[in-house]
Design a protein around this motif. Structure first.
Motif, PDB file in Angstrom:
ATOM      1  N   LEU A  76       0.834  -1.202   0.000  1.00  0.00           N
ATOM      2  CA  LEU A  76       0.000   0.000   0.000  1.00  0.00           C
ATOM      3  C   LEU A  76       0.867   1.250   0.000  1.00  0.00           C
ATOM      4  CD1 LEU A  76      -2.960  -0.495   2.524  1.00  0.00           C
ATOM      5  CD2 LEU A  76      -3.109  -0.117   0.067  1.00  0.00           C
ATOM      6  N   ILE A 126      -5.170   6.698   0.491  1.00  0.00           N
ATOM      7  CA  ILE A 126      -4.434   5.682  -0.254  1.00  0.00           C
ATOM      8  C   ILE A 126      -4.102   6.208  -1.643  1.00  0.00           C
ATOM      9  CG2 ILE A 126      -4.551   3.343  -1.205  1.00  0.00           C
ATOM     10  CD1 ILE A 126      -6.381   2.619   1.123  1.00  0.00           C
ATOM     11  N   ALA A 164      -2.021   0.754  -4.890  1.00  0.00           N
ATOM     12  CA  ALA A 164      -1.922  -0.583  -4.304  1.00  0.00           C
ATOM     13  C   ALA A 164      -1.142  -1.484  -5.250  1.00  0.00           C
ATOM     14  CB  ALA A 164      -3.315  -1.161  -4.036  1.00  0.00           C
ATOM     15  N   PHE A 209     -10.899  -5.443  -0.104  1.00  0.00           N
ATOM     16  CA  PHE A 209     -10.073  -4.238  -0.133  1.00  0.00           C
ATOM     17  C   PHE A 209     -10.886  -3.032  -0.576  1.00  0.00           C
ATOM     18  CE2 PHE A 209      -7.396  -1.436  -2.827  1.00  0.00           C
ATOM     19  CZ  PHE A 209      -6.659  -0.839  -1.800  1.00  0.00           C
TER      20      PHE A 209
END
Length: 606
Positions: free
Chosen positions: A210, A222, A225, A386
């Motif tokens: 991440l 975020i 990924a 996720f």
């Protein structure tokens, strides 16, 4: 039926090519029948070192050994051992070089798990055994699952980017992806990044990485990924390269990672101009692991090491303290020498001028990782999980945006500089600023010469933990430079600088010290992609709004009609008629692209 049983049920005389094959078959058998498995002792030949026999057991074999401390336990663990005698013993046939079943006991003394609960059996386990048998099929299945997932995301999000790295055999090795929200967040807040790969996907033996950071609320966002096959330098180089490509080649100013040699080498090559810091939390954990055993005879070795990490402002202070630490231990500790070699990446005296935004640890992503670690899933369900974690995290930001317009943090002092700060900054950052102002109110200031000041905390008991600062003030351009470098490091003025501003009768924050990334207006920046097109942060917002509008119309009618059988039947018939007309008119139109299989854009080959 008997033929099917022979595929997994052991029996006397059955032969296995290898120990691994026998162990795999035992795990599969346990999973199909409904019990956990364990390895027991075996015999090894003294002549050639070959294992000549092995015993496999039920996980309920034996009894838990009594512990003299049991009487102190408030919440004892449940008993899991029942003395079960189920076992499989195999011996090596030297002539055929195969392992033959010489003993098989199949009667358990405890209930077996029902078929629907077998996946919960805690062991090394039947699922792994099945994976060994179906390894290639699982790889293919994982690729198909990823293909469909990424195709779906691409159709929903025009800015979605997916990069895949394959081996010479065509197998997927590494994957990196970003969506519109990640791209927008990185453009606004990607100055300091944390990359963490300490999470592994249990059912796929893969590594999940991440890229995260802080938004203007100091909440986790975020940026990207990755799924990786290993921790090699080559894999890290590929992941970092594609991550930057997804974000228009923009590199972070600082990146924090765990202590991984291969990752460090990859960063030196791909992000040579980016400052690399090591996660202090993981270093603390390793410190306890390697040094706590030396905490004796009145020495606090771990405390001395933590002081080297956080306390000393000057490099000479650090070196003197570290050398003293070595002398006090009077032994050679390999880890201590190893960590010293990267001191520039973790010691405060070396990192105090690094632009960190207050981040010194990869713990920033711990809350997200804890949510992901809560379940052991295959790749398809993991990616869906996720997404849920991702959207839950983004929902927190939406709530913070709502609160920032409807609530104001409380002022401790009704003074102009705090009133201005409350208007400018998000609540969390304002609280930090107000705390610095509070400290400045308790500080003493002394003019050394010209425009240079020394600011010291008033210390009646000589116990203050706050260190003095030397500040240079220039009125012409309203610059205030402090030796503690807090603004350069975190983006808010320190209490030393605020004391000088007060001394110089400056009642507002000088514009150059209002860092936009901490303000309420941080998200006003329009973000465009490499082609110059505006990136829509939430491409599904219009879809959700239309859905909410339709639900708002129909829900009250349904609730009212449900109170009466005649009305309910009437509304049901009308809705079915409307649905029929809708499907007749739009049955040939796709809500996506309308050009066949939505997975056709992606090609994962094996």
């Amino acid at each position: 039926m008997e033929e099917e049983q022979d595929d997994f049920v052991p029996h006397l005389g059955r032969e296995y090519q290898t120990l691994d094959e026998a162990w795999s078959a035992w795990r599969v058998y346990g999973g199909r029948i409904g019990f956990g498995v364990r390895l027991s002792y075996g015999h090894k030949s003294e002549k050639d070192g070959v294992i000549t026999s092995k015993i496999f057991l039920c996980s309920c074999e034996g009894k838990r050994v009594a512990d003299k401390r049991d009487y102190m336990t408030k919440r004892p663990r449940p008993e899991t051992r029942t003395g079960c005698q189920v076992r499989l013993q195999i011996k090596l046939n030297r002539k055929t070089q195969k392992y033959k079943v010489v003993e098989f006991v199949s009667q358990h003394n405890h209930p077996l798990q029902p078929p629907g609960a077998c996946y919960l059996i805690p062991k090394v386990d039947c699922n792994n055994g099945l994976r060994d048998v179906r390894k290639q099929a699982m790889k293919y299945g994982s690729a198909i699952a990823m293909t469909k997932y990424f195709a779906k995301r691409s159709l929903e999000d025009p800015s979605f980017k997916i990069f895949e790295d394959t081996t010479e055999e065509g197998e997927i090795a590494n994957v990196v992806w970003t969506d519109a929200k990640m791209i927008v967040d990185y453009a606004r807040f990607g100055d300091v990044v944390e990359f963490d790969t300490t999470f592994e996907i249990n059912n796929e033996k893969g590594v999940f990485g991440l890229f995260v950071g802080f938004n203007h609320f100091r909440e986790i966002v975020i940026f990207g990924a990755a799924l990786m096959c290993d921790h090699t330098k080559e894999s890290f180089e590929w992941v970092f390269t594609k991550f930057l490509e997804a974000h228009g080649s923009k590199k972070p100013i600082t990146i924090f990672t765990t202590q991984d040699g291969a990752m460090g080498l990859a960063l030196e090559k791909i992000m040579a101009d980016t400052r690399h810091g090591l996660c202090t939390w993981h270093i603390e954990q390793n410190c306890v692991k390697h040094l706590s055993c030396y905490n004796k005879d009145g020495m606090n070795i771990t405390g001395d090491f933590n002081a080297c990490m956080y306390r000393y402002e000057e490099e000479k202070e650090f070196e003197d303290a570290f050398n003293a630490l070595r002398r006090n231990m009077d032994v050679i500790v390999t880890w201590l020498d190893f960590i010293y070699g990267s001191k520039e990446k973790w010691a405060h005296c070396f990192m105090k001028d690094a632009y960190t935004m207050g981040m010194r640890s990869t713990q920033a992503s711990e809350s997200i990782k804890s949510d992901l670690k809560a379940c052991k899933l295959d790749i398809h369900r993991f990616l869906e999980h996720f997404d849920r974690v991702l959207y839950e995290n983004r929902d927190k930001e939406v709530k913070s945006e709502y609160n920032v317009t409807s609530k104001l943090p409380k002022l401790k002092w009704n003074v102009p500089i705090l009133r201005e700060a409350r208007k400018l900054y998000t609540p969390k950052v304002f609280e930090l600023f107000q705390a610095e102002f509070e400290l400045s109110c308790s500080a003493n200031i002394e003019c050394l010469e010209g425009n240079t000041y020394t600011v010291v905390m008033c210390d009646i008991d000589n116990e203050t933990p706050y260190k003095s600062g030397q500040v240079v003030w220039t009125r012409e351009d309203q610059t205030v430079l402090c030796s503690c470098k807090k603004f350069e490091r975190e983006g808010i003025l320190c209490w030393h600088a605020l004391k000088v501003l007060d001394r110089e009768d400056i009642k507002v924050i000088p514009p150059r010290y209002v860092f936009n990334r901490w303000t309420k207006a941080a998200k006003d920046v329009i973000v465009v992609d490499v082609e110059g097109k505006r990136v829509i942060e939430d491409p599904l917002l219009d879809v959700r709004n239309r859905n909410d509008d339709l639900v708002h119309i129909i829900t009250p009618i349904c609730g009212k009609a449900a109170q009466n059988e005649e009305q309910a039947q009437f509304l049901r018939n009308e809705l079915l008629a409307v649905r029929g007309k809708y499907e007749e008119k739009y049955e040939n139109l796709s809500i996506t692209s309308g050009d066949g299989d939505p997975t056709s854009e992606f090609h994962f080959t094996f």
